[in-house]
Structures are given as structure tokens and as C-alpha cells.
Write a protein that holds these residues in place. Structure first.
Motif, PDB file in Angstrom:
ATOM      1  N   PRO A  85       0.784  -1.223   0.000  1.00  0.00           N
ATOM      2  CA  PRO A  85       0.000   0.000   0.000  1.00  0.00           C
ATOM      3  C   PRO A  85       0.818   1.275   0.000  1.00  0.00           C
ATOM      4  N   ASN A  86       2.136   1.175  -0.018  1.00  0.00           N
ATOM      5  CA  ASN A  86       2.950   2.398   0.003  1.00  0.00           C
ATOM      6  C   ASN A  86       2.746   3.180  -1.269  1.00  0.00           C
ATOM      7  N   ASP A  87       3.167   4.446  -1.232  1.00  0.00           N
ATOM      8  CA  ASP A  87       2.911   5.320  -2.372  1.00  0.00           C
ATOM      9  C   ASP A  87       3.813   5.024  -3.552  1.00  0.00           C
ATOM     10  N   ILE A 104      -7.118   4.976   4.797  1.00  0.00           N
ATOM     11  CA  ILE A 104      -6.360   3.982   5.565  1.00  0.00           C
ATOM     12  C   ILE A 104      -7.147   3.592   6.815  1.00  0.00           C
ATOM     13  N   GLU A 123      -9.916   1.231   5.826  1.00  0.00           N
ATOM     14  CA  GLU A 123      -9.387  -0.096   5.481  1.00  0.00           C
ATOM     15  C   GLU A 123      -9.048  -0.893   6.729  1.00  0.00           C
ATOM     16  N   TYR A 181     -10.278   7.467  -0.761  1.00  0.00           N
ATOM     17  CA  TYR A 181      -9.136   7.543  -1.673  1.00  0.00           C
ATOM     18  C   TYR A 181      -9.520   8.280  -2.952  1.00  0.00           C
ATOM     19  N   ASN A 201      -3.101   3.270  -3.361  1.00  0.00           N
ATOM     20  CA  ASN A 201      -3.960   2.756  -2.296  1.00  0.00           C
ATOM     21  C   ASN A 201      -5.385   2.515  -2.791  1.00  0.00           C
TER      22      ASN A 201
END
Length: 866
Positions: free
Chosen positions: A7-9, A562, A565, A577, A591
Motif C-alpha cells: 500500500p505504500n505510495d 487507511i 481499510e 481515496y 492505495n
């Protein structure tokens, strides 16, 4: 396959913020520095007399109804018809929103391309709703402020056409705007989309840089506005309304509505563009076309002020030569200028003269067309050189930014070198940024130190971020961040807080963010919410993030996503999102894709991932990995492989190398996988350590896996691999070594660290050792946490016990989630007396390329197999 969605950018430095001072344009010229107050005027001075005259004029302002000339209001004139240069008005789709939003005490900003129809929409709404209000149309921020003070008790409309004029000195102070709103003024403005982009947060600067006060004020002004976008191309409803208007000019424009907007056609923009392009023909007006081309490109490269005749004549020669030079039989320069300045149908002209008559700028419509055209040729190298040699460092600074945007890094670097050599800190600062982008941290450090010595306070934050890249525990970096944060540099506050969080110094981070809330409002609240999420203090995190979102932070929606989720609200996360992404927060795209994948909206997820991959290079790593994982789960291995190979051609030695190695291992292509994983391991990639351990385990060589899992254990908890991943792999390895008790121990360690996959592994171990009740409990918990493979195991368990209804339920859900359960589900259908459904399932799978289903159909029917 053990790969998980990331899920990191996807940026290479997602945990560190680099200030990027892209202030674009003379709007934020360095010569103004931090000066935002007006200097005292001596009585009797010219400036004082001008101010007095302006104040007297404010006592004689007209009412809106008295403004009969829409062209004076800012509306582009059309061709003359019946003695009128303003066609009948066609109601636009945005008019209803405009009527709703525009109220006393509100500021509404219309955004759109040149000639989209912004000013006409504004003129019509004011005439319809505020005809008996005074109208004040200031020329700059100083006149705005004087009007607000002088007309405090009056019902008034303040018309801010081309808002960018009010964002440069003398500026429109945001506090004076607040005062105007408090007075219940009706404030309506316009701005071209391209101009708004110049002050976008994507070019955010820290609050202590030269000109940063101007940038911050500009964004503060924009933040007060309710924004409405006016589309250049008209909708089918607007065209339908226009078709009922008798004005022949509108009917003519409708014939071209598939190509251009109706409003822009009426202003002669498209015809002027055609005239310009046609003028290159030999003997027509090639020199005039070259002059226009040079003026257009000066704007494209960031020179927004009018261009002197001397510079324009110097610049146009290369354009003319590139098209054929003397063979074009170019006209004399005077004739060329006369042609370019000649208005079409008494409306706009290709070049617009300044008040002194000796400087010119291109018609904005032409610039907009060229900016939109991805196939438009780049400005010639000579134009960059002229800009560098003939304009001030303040103007050239902006040209450097444009060079970066146009993928001309060498040009940008040369420009920044000249600026830095002149002692201007912006040049040194941006040379540091370029060095970071090129991975040259030593050079970046040198330039940031030079920028600091030249007075650039933002460089402290960037130097700290650079030092942390080389040494995570740099004492100097910590002190730099503390110093910059103490001066309210928001980037430094963000980075210092992040450093505290990674060191688990929660108290220091919370104290830092709490102090920042007073001056940085919504953005600091967002950071506080993100901090509380990291600590799993869910209720408190919600309150801070909800407050931040209501206060205007679009990035807060990313963290709300986040939050949702983590608390099981995948659909709510998707909505959050989407809001963040729609507002331009590009880190949220990845994400969003992950959340869509979790919600089994896989085709949408694939589209989002591909969109992210096609965007910024720095944002493409995580989406590439996630899309590859999704393709692998769907059995589309060749597509996943091609995706990763293409990515590695552009980003050698990225994490995708390990993922490609994993994919090859899954296909038993060990000879191809081993070099990839080994090369990554030599670069001390913890992911590669884990991948090699997995490779040897799956090849039945657990002893060779032990050294690699040992290396992974030594670095577990890093940014690359989590403790849970390593513990789960150790559990699988212990099972392979015939040590079920040790395997269970490691699985439990992984579960304690948050691994859902380890729950499935432990459940399967329990199932095989006759602890079925515990196994089912683990499977169901993993399923509720979103692990689709748990559905596979539950379906298999119930199928083995003849509980066909439950088996079909879980296997059906597993299939929708991408698990390969086709043959088991077909068997369950057949056994429950539903052979047609069984056969249809197998046939559909075979058509989709499922090898086992295709092989089965070659020699069997489902009934025969059963």
C-alpha cells in the motif's frame, strides 16, 4: 505465491518530504522577497496622489445594472453582427451551481481555459442576481484592500477577473479577503487553469523560502474560494440549448463544436490558430508566423511578461530558418508585425501589444492549444539561451522549472548554475533537487549547504533529508530538522515527526504536531491523525482526520481511507481515496487500486494501477508490483512478467527485480530466477534474502535456505520486509524441515506481528494434525481479515467432509476472489446434483485459458470424471 499488495505510495523516498520551490513565473518574483506590506507614502508624492484619486473614484462606483458593456467586463468579443459584438447568451451547465454558490459573504472562483466562457458566465449571473449591488473591479491587491476599507458598509460585488493579477505585489492579502467576506461582499473571480497550476501544492515550498510568503498567501486566497470548472468543450445539453438560439454566429460555432468549444470559436481563437499555421506558406506571412511562434514559446517556457520587440526579433530568426528561411520569401519585419497585430473580425489578434507599444505577448488561446498538444515541438535550444542571457535571474528561475517539466534537465541545470553563480539561493537549492533526482547525494549535500550559506532556509530540511538517506541516525540531520521546525517549516515538521515515528518516539511526535496545529491548521491535524493511526488509536485518529478534512485538507481523505481499510470499511476507504486522488493527491492512486482489489473490483483496480504506472516515475514502483501480484493471482503470468521486465528496463535494480524472481520461482524457472535474486541480495536487499530462502525451500533444499532466512531475520522490521513476513517464511521452512512445533511457534510470532497469511498457514498445519476446530477458527478469522486463500482452504475442508452447500459457498467466493478452485467447485456442483453448472464452469474456464480445465475436457466429461 507469497507476494502481498504493497500500500505504500511507491516513491523511492515515501517517508521523507523534499521541499520543491517551483514558484513559476514573475508572479512570485524574488525581487519582492518577503515584502507584503505597503511602504509609507510621502504626502504629495505621485504615489500618494494616485492613491487619493483611487479612493475618490470609490465614491462613484456604478451598480452592476449600469455595466452594459460585457466586453469592458472582460468578455471576449465575437464577430460583429447587427451592430453587436456580444452574441446571445447560452445557459451553461455550471450556471445552476454558480447560482447556488454565489451568495453575499462568499468567494466563487471560475477555473478554465482561455475562451472557455468564464467571464461571460460571471457577467450574466451578476446581472441576473446582483443588479442593484455596487461593482468594484480593482486592478491589483492594493486597490482591492482600499475598496474593502472604503466600502465597508456598502452592498457590493468585487470582480476579480484574472485572479493571478492579485497574487503578485501589490498582493491581495488573504486577511483582507477575509474582511471582505465578513462584510458580506459578493466576490467572483476567474483564473486560467494553467495559471492555477503554477501555485498548485504540487509545487509546494516550505514557509521560509524567498517568495514563500507570496506563494503561501496565494494558496490561502485560493483556499477561501468555492471553485467551479468551466469546460472548454460544451456538453450535449449546452449544444442543444444553443441550437435554439437564433444568433447566426452561434449556429456557425455549433458546426465546429466537435472540434472546439462554442465559446472559444466565437472569440475567433480557432480561426486565429488556423491563420497562424497557414501563414508559414511561402509568400504568405512566414515572418509574422515566426514572431508569433517565438512569443507563444516564451510563454511556454515560463516567461509570462510581455516580450520586447528587440528580443522577439532576435528569437524569431531560428523559427524562420527551421521552416526554410529565405525560400519562404518572408515579408519585411514591419509588415510581419502589422499582420500579427491585426484583429480578426475586430476581436482578438495573434499578438497583443503592451501599453508602451514596443512589447508584445501571444494570445492566450494559442498558448493553451500548444500546452495541450502532446505532439507540439519543443521550443528550440536558442530560445532557452535567449531567456538565460536576456532576462533577470528572477525570471530565469521560473524558466528553469519549465525546463524540468519539459524534460530538459541539462537546460534546467545550466540555468540553475547561472542563478547560483549570481549568488541567488534558488539556483543552488534546485541544483540540490536535481542531484537528488539523479541519485547523487554528495552533490546534493554540497548544493544544499551552498543554498543555506546564501540564505535559503528551506535547504535545511532538504539537507537533513539527504543526510538521512546516507545515515538513518545522522545527528546533524536531526538538529537541522529541529531548527527548521522551530521556524515553522512545515516540511521539516513533517519530516521530523516522521523520524520520531520511525524511532517509536510517539510522545515527541505528538507534541510536535500539537504545536503545529495553531499555525498550520488542517495539514497539522492531518499529521496528528496519521500519527494516531500508526499507534492504532482509532477513535482519536478519526476525530483529528475528520476535523482536518472539514478544514480543507484533501490529503486527510487519504488517511481516512487507511482508517476505513484498517477498520473493515473497504468501500468507505475507496470513496475516501477517490476524493484524495480527485483533488490531485497522486500518492492515493496506488492505495485506491489496492482497496479496489480487496473489494474484488479487479478490473477497476487494474485500470487504476495502470493509470498510476503511466504517471510519475517516482510513483510507479508500488502500483507496478501490485498489478503484477494481481495478474499472477489471476494466472496471467506472461502479462505479469512483461510488466515487470518493462519496469526493470526503466528502473534497474528496483524491488520489482525480486518480484520477478518470485514469479519465475513459481513457474519453476529457477535458473532465470536465481541470478535476479542473487544480484539483489548482493545489494543487501532484505526482500531478496527472503526470496532466496523461499526459492531453496520450494526446491526442497531447506539447508540452503537457512543462511538466507538468517540474513532476513537480522534485518526484519525494515522498510522492505516486515517481521511478520520473515516469521511466516521461517514457519514454512520449519515445516519443510519436519519441525511442526517450531513451525507453529514461528507462525504464532507472525500472527502476533499482524500476518494474516500466517493464520492460514497455521490453520493448515492444525488441519493436518487433526486440530480441525482450531483450523476452522483460524481460517475464518483470516477470511474476515480479507485473505482470499482462507476461502480456498475452507471450501476444500467442507468439500472433503461432504458438506457441499458450505463447500460451494466458500469455493464460489474464492473463485470470484481470483483463487484457482475451478475443478474443486465443478466437482462440488456435480456431487450436489448440478452437472450443467459443473460443465459450464469447466468450459468457461477452458475458454479463458485454464490449462487443467482444457486438459480435462480433451478426454472427459464431468460426469465421467466423477
Amino acid at each position: 505465491m507469497t507476494s502481498q499488495y504493497d500500500p505504500n505510495d511507491g516513491s523511492s523516498d515515501s517517508t521523507r518530504q523534499w521541499s520543491s520551490v517551483h514558484d513559476h513565473g514573475t508572479s512570485f518574483n524574488q525581487k519582492y522577497g518577503l515584502q507584503i506590506y505597503y511602504s509609507p507614502r510621502e504626502p504629495g508624492s505621485v504615489a500618494s496622489l494616485e492613491a487619493t484619486a483611487r479612493r475618490e473614484a470609490l465614491t462613484d462606483l456604478p451598480l452592476v445594472r449600469d455595466c452594459h458593456d460585457a466586453i469592458e467586463f472582460g468578455v471576449h468579443p465575437a464577430a460583429l453582427a447587427g451592430g453587436n459584438r456580444v452574441p446571445a447568451y447560452v445557459r451553461r451547465d455550471i450556471d445552476e451551481d454558480l447560482e447556488t454558490l454565489l451568495r453575499p459573504g462568499r468567494f466563487v472562483l471560475l477555473i478554465g481555459d482561455s475562451t472557455a466562457g468564464k467571464s461571460r458566465c460571471a457577467y450574466e449571473i451578476l446581472q441576473a442576481q446582483y443588479a442593484d449591488f455596487l461593482i468594484h473591479s480593482p486592478e491589483n491587491g492594493e486597490e482591492f484592500s482600499e475598496g474593502v476599507l472604503a466600502l465597508a458598509d456598502q452592498r457590493k460585488v468585487i470582480w476579480l477577473d484574472d485572479l493571478e493579477r492579485f497574487l503578485t505585489p501589490p498582493i491581495l492579502p488573504s486577511k483582507m479577503l477575509d474582511e471582505a467576506l465578513r462584510q458580506k461582499s459578493v466576490i467572483l473571480g476567474t483564473i486560467r487553469a494553467e495559471q492555477l497550476n503554477l501555485i498548485s501544492p504540487r509545487y509546494a515550498t516550505g514557509p521560509n523560502a524567498p517568495n514563500a510568503q507570496l506563494l503561501r498567501n496565494a494558496r490561502a486566497v485560493i483556499s477561501r474560494a468555492h471553485t467551479i470548472h468551466v469546460e472548454r468543450r460544451w456538453s450535449s445539453e449546452e449544444i442543444s440549448r444553443a441550437s435554439r438560439i437564433s444568433d447566426p454566429r452561434i449556429h456557425d460555432a455549433l458546426h465546429h463544436s466537435d472540434e472546439v468549444g462554442v465559446a472559444e470559436y466565437l472569440t475567433a481563437g480557432p480561426q486565429l490558430y488556423i491563420d497562424w499555421k497557414s501563414a508559414w506558406a511561402p509568400g504568405v506571412n512566414p515572418r509574422g508566423a515566426a514572431l508569433v511562434a517565438a512569443a507563444v514559446d516564451f510563454k511556454r517556457i515560463g516567461v509570462t511578461s510581455p516580450i520586447s520587440r528587440a528580443i522577439l526579433e532576435e528569437a524569431h530568426s531560428d523559427y524562420l530558418q527551421a521552416r526554410g528561411g529565405a525560400r519562404l520569401r518572408p515579408e519585411p519585419i514591419e509588415e510581419a508585425l502589422h499582420w500579427a497585430l491585426q484583429p480578426l473580425h475586430a476581436t482578438s489578434s495573434l499578438l497583443t501589444p503592451s501599453e508602451d507599444g514596443d512589447s508584445f505577448e501571444a494570445f492566450d488561446y494559442l498558448v493553451d492549444v500548444m500546452m495541450r498538444d502532446t505532439a507540439a515541438p519543443k521550443p528550440p535550444g536558442s530560445l532557452w539561451e535567449i531567456a538565460l542571457n536576456r532576462f533577470s535571474p528572477e525570471v530565469v528561475h521560473t524558466v528553469g522549472h519549465r525546463a524540468e517539466e519539459m524534460k530538459e534537465p541539462l537546460v534546467a541545470k545550466k540555468i540553475y548554475h547561472v542563478i547560483a553563480a549570481a549568488g541567488v539561493d534558488h539556483g543552488s537549492f534546485h541544483l540540490g533537487l536535481l542531484a537528488v533526482q539523479q541519485g547523487n547525494l554528495e552533490e546534493a549535500e554540497r548544493w544544499y549547504r551552498t543554498a543555506i550559506s546564501q540564505g535559503n532556509r528551506d535547504a535545511r530540511n532538504n539537507l537533513a533529508a539527504t543526510l538521512l538517506r546516507s545515515d538513518e541516525n545522522s545527528t546533524e540531520a536531526l538538529e537541522l530538522l529541529k531548527s527548521a521546525a522551530a521556524d515553522d517549516d512545515f516540511y521539516a515538521i513533517d519530516n521530523l515527526g516522521d523520524l520520531y515515528i520511525r524511532r517509536k518516539n510517539w510522545e515527541a511526535a505528538e507534541e510536535l504536531y500539537a504545536r503545529a496545529v495553531e499555525k498550520h491548521g488542517a495539514e497539522a491535524k492531518k499529521l496528528m491523525g496519521a500519527l494516531l493511526i500508526a499507534q492504532e488509536r482509532w477513535d482519536e485518529a478519526w476525530r483529528w482526520l475528520d476535523d482536518a478534512a472539514l478544514s480543507g485538507s484533501k490529503e486527510a481523505y487519504f488517511y481516512l481511507g487507511i482508517w476505513h481499510e484498517q477498520n473493515g470499511g473497504v468501500e468507505a476507504a475507496i470513496e475516501s481515496y477517490e476524493i484524495a486522488v480527485a483533488a490531485g493527491f497522486l500518492r492515493g492512486i496506488n492505495n485506491l487500486g489496492v482497496a479496489l482489489a480487496k473489494a474484488n473490483r479487479r478490473s477497476e483496480a487494474e485500470g487504476v494501477f495502470r493509470r498510476a504506472i503511466g504517471g510519475s516515475d517516482s510513483m510507479s514502483v508500488a502500483p507496478t508490483k501490485n498489478l503484477a501480484v494481481m495478474l499472477m493471482r489471476d494466472g496471467r503470468h506472461s502479462e505479469a512478467e512483461q510488466l515487470l521486465v518493462t519496469h526493470l528496463e526503466q528502473h534497474p535494480h528496483s524491488d520489482a527485480e525480486v518480484l520477478l524472481g518470485d514469479l519465475l520461482v513459481e513457474q519453476n524457472r529457477i535458473k532465470e530466477a536465481l541470478p535476479l535474486l542473487s544480484a539483489a541480495a548482493e545489494r543487501n536487499s532484505s526482500m531478496a534474502y527472503l526470496g532466496l530462502a523461499r526459492l531453496y525451500r520450494t526446491q526442497g533444499e531447506p539447508r540452503k535456505a537457512i543462511p538466507w532466512i538468517g540474513k532476513a531475520l537480522a534485518v526484519r522490521g525494515s522498510e522492505e520486509v516486515t517481521s511478520a513476513q520473515v516469521a511466516c517464511e521461517m514457519g514454512l521452512l520449519q515445516e519443510n524441515l519436519g519441525e511442526p512445533l517450531r513451525a507453529a511457534f514461528w507462525y504464532k510470532r507472525a500472527i502476533a506481528d499482524g500476518s494474516v497469511k500466517a493464520e492460514v498457514c497455521l490453520g493448515y498445519l492444525c488441519e493436518r494434525t487433526n486440530r480441525t476446530r482450531q483450523a476452522i477458527k483460524l481460517y475464518k478469522h483470516a477470511m474476515e481479515a480479507g485473505d482470499n486463500h482462507a476461502l480456498y482452504h475452507l471450501g476444500q475442508y467442507y468439500l472433503g467432509r461432504g458438506q457441499l452447500k458450505s463447500a460451494i459457498d466458500f469455493l464460489g467466493r474464492a473463485q470470484k476472489a481470483g483463487e484457482d478452485v475451478v475443478m474443486m467447485l465443478a466437482y462440488a456442483y456435480q456431487a450436489s446434483g448440478r452437472p450443467k453448472e459443473a460443465m459450464l464452469l469447466v468450459e468457461d474456464a477452458a475458454k479463458s485459458g485454464h490449462k487443467a480445465a482444457a486438459d480435462f475436457l480433451k478426454t472427459h466429461t464431468v460426469a465421467e470424471k466423477v
